[in-house]
Design an enzyme around this catalytic site. Structure first.
Site, PDB file in Angstrom:
ATOM      1  N   HIS A 177       0.841  -1.201   0.000  1.00  0.00           N
ATOM      2  CA  HIS A 177       0.000   0.000   0.000  1.00  0.00           C
ATOM      3  C   HIS A 177       0.881   1.258   0.000  1.00  0.00           C
ATOM      4  CE1 HIS A 177      -3.513   2.452   1.448  1.00  0.00           C
ATOM      5  NE2 HIS A 177      -2.554   3.129   2.060  1.00  0.00           N
ATOM      6  N   GLU A 178       1.904   1.273   0.844  1.00  0.00           N
ATOM      7  CA  GLU A 178       2.765   2.457   0.937  1.00  0.00           C
ATOM      8  C   GLU A 178       3.579   2.658  -0.337  1.00  0.00           C
ATOM      9  OE1 GLU A 178       2.621   4.741   3.231  1.00  0.00           O
ATOM     10  OE2 GLU A 178       1.017   3.585   4.144  1.00  0.00           O
ATOM     11  N   GLU A 212      -6.278   6.609  -1.120  1.00  0.00           N
ATOM     12  CA  GLU A 212      -6.195   5.422  -0.261  1.00  0.00           C
ATOM     13  C   GLU A 212      -6.728   4.196  -0.988  1.00  0.00           C
ATOM     14  OE1 GLU A 212      -4.383   5.356   2.267  1.00  0.00           O
ATOM     15  OE2 GLU A 212      -4.083   7.509   2.087  1.00  0.00           O
TER      16      GLU A 212
END
Ligand SMILES: [Zn+2]
Length: 276
Positions: free
Chosen positions: A141-142, A204
């Site tokens: 995700h990062e 996100e």
């Protein structure tokens, strides 16, 4: 209210349309001349700095953060994090980052990736991640945030917001103080809830999706993703939300999205990892 020139003492005063027209023209020009495309999702985004500028900023912040933190020099966690990071980076749309993975000793259940491939995982994340798949969910995700240039996109939005705010101020500059304050307050609320937060939630979701694809390509278990975010939610409950969680989509949205993407993720894993 337009053109109600030369207001009386009791009137609201004059609204100037010219700054708004000027800003509108500038906005259009800016928007069409700074479009980039996010890899993997194909979404067009507004970015006005070069990759090189962005990577230089990333490196600068990374060095500052590391110098102010307790960096874990070696050990099992460091090795595991580096191995996961290498596997994810190898299957990502890597634009030529010089990847670096470090572990920071901190209670926070958090991680970050900066432009240029500068990644850090906090030791507080390890018990919440529970296993390598869980760590890969967060790191994927990062890494996706950095590859999709979400930081640079946010900077461009903030810049436009500032110009917009100046234009609004000029437009109402001759109106009475109460009206000026009301207009500027409405502008602030509109910018926050109409632009910044929705974009933040989109970022996100995009990072969730891209991270899921990366971890499937790298042969981690994609079905760990919804479980991991459930644990992250539970870990942050009752405490002030970390920067990491506060702008994320609602729990329900997130679970539903992972369900929608899971079949594709499982297919990607089956194709990428035939030995399984
Ligand atoms: Zn995020």
């Amino acid at each position: 209210m337009f053109g109600r020139g030369g207001g009386t003492a009791r009137g609201r005063g004059r609204f100037r349309i010219f700054p708004i027209v000027l800003f509108g023209a500038f906005f259009l020009y800016y928007w069409v001349s700074h479009q980039e495309e996010v890899p993997l999702t194909g979404r067009t985004q507004l970015v006005d700095v070069s990759r090189e500028q962005e990577m230089a900023l990333g490196l600068q912040s990374y060095q500052k953060i590391l110098s102010e933190s307790r960096v874990v020099p070696q050990g099992e966690v460091v090795e595991v994090v580096r191995e996961i990071g290498r596997r994810l980076a190898a299957v990502s749309e890597d634009p030529g980052f010089e990847w670096e993975f470090n572990v920071i000793d901190s209670e926070q259940a958090n991680a970050f990736a900066l432009p240029g491939g500068k990644v850090a995982v906090y030791t507080g994340l390890v018990p919440v991640a529970e296993n390598a798949d869980g760590l890969a969910v967060v790191m994927g995700h990062e890494i996706a945030h950095a590859i999709a240039r979400h930081g640079a996109e946010r900077m461009a939005h903030q810049k436009l917001m500032q110009f917009g705010s100046i234009a609004a101020q000029m437009a109402v500059g001759e109106m009475d103080m109460g009206t000026q304050q009301a207009v500027m307050a409405a502008f602030g609320v509109g910018a926050q809830y109409g632009v910044m937060l929705p974009f933040s939630r989109d970022h996100e979701s995009e990072a969730d999706y891209m991270g899921l694809v990366y971890l499937a390509r790298a042969c981690f278990d994609p079905s760990e993703a919804p479980r991991l975010w459930q644990r992250m939610g539970a870990a942050s409950a009752g405490r002030a939300p970390s920067e990491f969680m506060s702008t994320h989509p609602s729990h329900e949205t997130r679970i539903r999205q992972f369900q929608e993407w899971m079949r594709e993720a499982e297919r990607i894993r089956a194709e990428s990892c035939p030995a399984r």
